[in-house]
Design an enzyme around this catalytic site. Structure first.
Site, PDB file in Angstrom:
ATOM      1  N   GLU A 126      10.983 -12.500 -21.585  1.00 50.29           N
ATOM      2  CA  GLU A 126       9.581 -12.332 -21.217  1.00 50.29           C
ATOM      3  C   GLU A 126       9.047 -11.075 -21.896  1.00 50.29           C
ATOM      4  OE1 GLU A 126       8.601 -11.037 -17.138  1.00 50.29           O
ATOM      5  OE2 GLU A 126       7.256 -12.760 -17.069  1.00 50.29           O
ATOM      6  N   GLY A 169       4.110   3.277  -2.502  1.00 47.31           N
ATOM      7  CA  GLY A 169       5.334   3.875  -3.006  1.00 47.31           C
ATOM      8  C   GLY A 169       5.890   3.069  -4.157  1.00 47.31           C
ATOM      9  N   CYS A 188       2.553 -14.065 -15.449  1.00 51.44           N
ATOM     10  CA  CYS A 188       3.916 -14.598 -15.330  1.00 51.44           C
ATOM     11  C   CYS A 188       4.019 -16.030 -15.838  1.00 51.44           C
ATOM     12  CB  CYS A 188       4.363 -14.521 -13.886  1.00 51.44           C
ATOM     13  SG  CYS A 188       3.204 -15.319 -12.765  1.00 51.44           S
ATOM     14  N   GLY A 206      10.304   0.538  -1.717  1.00 46.00           N
ATOM     15  CA  GLY A 206      10.671  -0.880  -1.743  1.00 46.00           C
ATOM     16  C   GLY A 206      12.091  -1.092  -1.228  1.00 46.00           C
TER      17      GLY A 206
HETATM   18  P1  NAD Z   1       8.465  -4.921 -11.101  1.00 46.08           P
HETATM   19  O1  NAD Z   1       9.606  -5.801 -10.811  1.00 46.08           O
HETATM   20  O2  NAD Z   1       8.687  -3.702 -11.905  1.00 46.08           O
HETATM   21  O3  NAD Z   1       7.816  -4.393  -9.717  1.00 46.08           O
HETATM   22  C1  NAD Z   1       7.388  -5.278  -8.704  1.00 46.08           C
HETATM   23  C2  NAD Z   1       7.321  -4.530  -7.382  1.00 46.08           C
HETATM   24  O4  NAD Z   1       8.642  -4.147  -6.989  1.00 46.08           O
HETATM   25  C3  NAD Z   1       6.519  -3.242  -7.422  1.00 46.08           C
HETATM   26  O5  NAD Z   1       5.811  -3.108  -6.222  1.00 46.08           O
HETATM   27  C4  NAD Z   1       7.605  -2.163  -7.524  1.00 46.08           C
HETATM   28  O6  NAD Z   1       7.204  -0.911  -7.024  1.00 46.08           O
HETATM   29  C5  NAD Z   1       8.681  -2.768  -6.644  1.00 46.08           C
HETATM   30  N1  NAD Z   1      10.056  -2.288  -6.897  1.00 46.08           N
HETATM   31  C6  NAD Z   1      10.547  -1.723  -8.022  1.00 46.08           C
HETATM   32  N2  NAD Z   1      11.875  -1.462  -7.859  1.00 46.08           N
HETATM   33  C7  NAD Z   1      12.201  -1.893  -6.612  1.00 46.08           C
HETATM   34  C8  NAD Z   1      13.418  -1.915  -5.858  1.00 46.08           C
HETATM   35  N3  NAD Z   1      14.565  -1.458  -6.363  1.00 46.08           N
HETATM   36  N4  NAD Z   1      13.395  -2.421  -4.603  1.00 46.08           N
HETATM   37  C9  NAD Z   1      12.265  -2.933  -4.082  1.00 46.08           C
HETATM   38  N5  NAD Z   1      11.073  -2.931  -4.741  1.00 46.08           N
HETATM   39  C10 NAD Z   1      11.050  -2.419  -5.995  1.00 46.08           C
HETATM   40  O7  NAD Z   1       7.344  -5.849 -11.734  1.00 46.08           O
HETATM   41  P2  NAD Z   1       5.924  -5.443 -12.325  1.00 46.08           P
HETATM   42  O8  NAD Z   1       6.127  -4.719 -13.616  1.00 46.08           O
HETATM   43  O9  NAD Z   1       5.096  -4.783 -11.273  1.00 46.08           O
HETATM   44  O10 NAD Z   1       5.283  -6.888 -12.585  1.00 46.08           O
HETATM   45  C11 NAD Z   1       5.528  -7.640 -13.712  1.00 46.08           C
HETATM   46  C12 NAD Z   1       6.582  -8.701 -13.455  1.00 46.08           C
HETATM   47  O11 NAD Z   1       6.203  -9.520 -12.347  1.00 46.08           O
HETATM   48  C13 NAD Z   1       6.760  -9.665 -14.606  1.00 46.08           C
HETATM   49  O12 NAD Z   1       8.121  -9.902 -14.837  1.00 46.08           O
HETATM   50  C14 NAD Z   1       6.081 -10.942 -14.119  1.00 46.08           C
HETATM   51  O13 NAD Z   1       6.538 -12.118 -14.717  1.00 46.08           O
HETATM   52  C15 NAD Z   1       6.366 -10.893 -12.677  1.00 46.08           C
HETATM   53  N6  NAD Z   1       5.393 -11.723 -11.945  1.00 46.08           N
HETATM   54  C16 NAD Z   1       5.795 -12.922 -11.405  1.00 46.08           C
HETATM   55  C17 NAD Z   1       4.871 -13.733 -10.741  1.00 46.08           C
HETATM   56  C18 NAD Z   1       5.250 -15.054 -10.141  1.00 46.08           C
HETATM   57  O14 NAD Z   1       4.491 -15.559  -9.323  1.00 46.08           O
HETATM   58  N7  NAD Z   1       6.364 -15.652 -10.499  1.00 46.08           N
HETATM   59  C19 NAD Z   1       3.550 -13.312 -10.638  1.00 46.08           C
HETATM   60  C20 NAD Z   1       3.199 -12.106 -11.213  1.00 46.08           C
HETATM   61  C21 NAD Z   1       4.131 -11.309 -11.843  1.00 46.08           C
END
Ligand code: NAD
Length: 471
Positions: free
Chosen positions: A377, A201, A278, A206
């Site tokens: 970022e 989903g 990231c 989430g």
């Molecule tokens: P995102 O924040 O858009 O989504 C991450 C996850 O959250 C997805 O599964 C998404 O479906 C879910 N999500 C979205 N809205 C939500 C809500 N309101 N409530 C709960 N869940 C929700 O991120 P993305 O585009 O998938 O990934 C890229 C980002 O992740 C970048 O900012 C990157 O820096 C970060 N990242 C951080 C690390 C780390 O270890 N620090 C590692 C990888 C990626």
């Protein structure tokens, strides 16, 4: 075209009664790869109930009883490693050779390394007249992004399961291949029903997961914007949170360091996975007098990196995940152009393959510290070079964003490098190109997050200390 239409709940695949779906595309051909059905709050409730039922039995097995399941999951994933590497490469755009090593083999090794902690980690400790037991937190919601899908899932699931927690995982809807492989791995490993549940989903699922009263902890990896919302929601009923968020990591090159090596390594880090990393070092901080030489070394380093089809062996930079991501990155580049920074490579008109979500590796020099490019970022192949006049200023620049995930320091000698590394507000700092250590804690200061993943630090996130005083 592939359809992802199933959750994995209570040890069985369950059809998603979806009212909505998302289409994903091959990042280099733009052809549709498949359609992912998006679940509902009802599905979340079923998954959480299954996890809650399974938790006491899973905890009762003890770490030694749970570790073999982690090893069996690793074996099952290894059995489909080649397929998974190809699937992830198609989804996110990482060159296939790197995808196998970084996206698949490294996480499989992490499952095994975590299982091995069962033999060495002290779950019970004696402190004076107290017996401290590190008990599992309970039922964990794991929410992960798309850029290193198996890695991020593993960094949560392996320690959570070893700790004795049961899990409901909501992986990214934008990189679904790993979900199905993981379901098959659970079946092959004969994981007891309910120990690991997968719900497909987007934001709605989430949110339902984070809000569920029977979730005791939320382990989230993703953007800082979404992480903030998730943490705020979890705070309502004091759920434990672990947040792995965005970054704007700096590579600081001190006077007298090997500039050529520093440039090569920074460019490799910044453009790894097309910048969709990231911890990528996306800011290069150099002494002003080194800038002219740095500029030509950077231009040379980029010329040597082949942009193209991720399936070809010599490709170093593939496309981005999607048209949406490409557009986001192009907007950052347009802004940098408008700001008038010194374009060293790439830019808005640089040639890229006609098909695929490509952005040419792009570097700007003399970037103003207060600019958006120096602070936000980008999550694409864009490097910002900033100049300093003193080492103190270099440190201040490195610490000058709201993030603090990773950093690199380049110095004439390692001790001087370590001293500067200790002045940086970042969770991971590499000195003079030192290699990544998967057992070291990984996570961020500031807006890069809360908590750590990796090794014993990652395991402790999922444990709640209980002190019993004995007479
Ligand atoms: P995102 O924040 O858009 O989504 C991450 C996850 O959250 C997805 O599964 C998404 O479906 C879910 N999500 C979205 N809205 C939500 C809500 N309101 N409530 C709960 N869940 C929700 O991120 P993305 O585009 O998938 O990934 C890229 C980002 O992740 C970048 O900012 C990157 O820096 C970060 N990242 C951080 C690390 C780390 O270890 N620090 C590692 C990888 C990626």
């Amino acid at each position: 075209m592939k359809q992802w239409t199933q959750h994995y709940i209570d040890g069985a695949r369950r059809p998603i009664r979806a009212s909505a779906s998302v289409r994903i595309h091959d990042s280099s051909t733009e052809a549709p790869l498949g359609e992912v059905s998006l679940g509902s709050a009802e599905d979340v409730a079923a998954a959480v109930a299954a996890a809650a039922r399974a938790q006491p039995g899973w905890q009762a097995l003890g770490a030694a009883g749970r570790a073999p399941y982690l090893l069996a999951l690793a074996d099952a994933l290894e059995g489909c490693a080649a397929e998974l590497a190809t699937e992830i490469s198609r989804e996110v755009g990482m060159p296939l050779k790197l995808s196998r090593r970084i996206q698949v083999d490294a996480p499989i090794a992490a499952w095994r390394a975590t299982a091995a902690l069962a033999d060495t980690f002290a779950f019970v400790r004696t402190i004076g007249n107290s017996r401290v037991t590190l008990a599992p937190v309970g039922v964990v919601a794991a929410i992960t992004p798309w850029n290193y899908p198996l890695h991020q899932i593993t960094a949560k699931l392996a320690p959570a399961l070893l700790a004795g927690c049961t899990v409901v995982l909501k992986p990214s809807e934008l990189a679904p291949a790993v979900t199905e492989r993981l379901m098959a791995a659970c079946e092959q490993a004969q994981l007891p029903p309910g120990v690991l549940n997968l719900v497909l989903g987007g934001a709605e699922v989430g949110e339902a997961l984070v809000a569920h009263a029977d979730i005791q902890m939320v382990s989230f990896t993703g953007s800082t914007a979404v992480g903030r919302k998730v943490a705020a929601q979890a705070a309502g009923d004091m759920k434990r949170v672990s947040m792995e968020l965005g970054g704007k990591s700096a590579a600081v090159v001190l006077p007298g360091a090997d500039l050529a090596r520093a440039v090569k390594a920074t460019v490799s880090s910044c453009f790894l996975n097309s910048g969709q990393t990231c911890s990528a070092t996306t800011r290069l901080i150099v002494a002003r007098e080194d800038y002219p030489r740095c500029r030509s070394l950077l231009a040379e380093a980029v010329t040597a990196m082949k942009l193209g089809d991720p399936a070809e062996g010599d490709t170093r930079i593939g496309p981005l995940l999607s048209a949406v991501q490409r557009q986001r990155v192009q907007a950052h580049i347009a802004q940098a152009e408008q700001a008038g920074f010194d374009r060293i490579a790439g830019g808005p008109d640089a040639p890229v393959p006609a098909t695929g979500y490509f952005v040419a590796p792009t570097i700007y020099g003399n970037v103003a510290p207060e600019s958006r490019l120096a602070n936000e970022e980008v999550f694409g192949p864009v490097l910002a070079v900033l100049c300093y006049d003193s080492v103190d200023e270099a440190i201040a620049l490195a610490n000058g964003t709201r993030y603090g995930l990773a950093a690199a320091v380049w110095a004439a000698d390692d001790r001087a490098g370590e001293a500067v590394a200790n002045a940086l507000r970042a969770g991971q700092v590499d000195v003079n190109g030192a290699r990544f250590n998967p057992a070291a804690p990984f996570g961020g200061f500031g807006m890069s997050g809360v908590g750590r993943e990796g090794g014993v630090y990652g395991l402790e996130e999922f444990l709640e200390p209980r002190a019993v005083q004995l007479p």
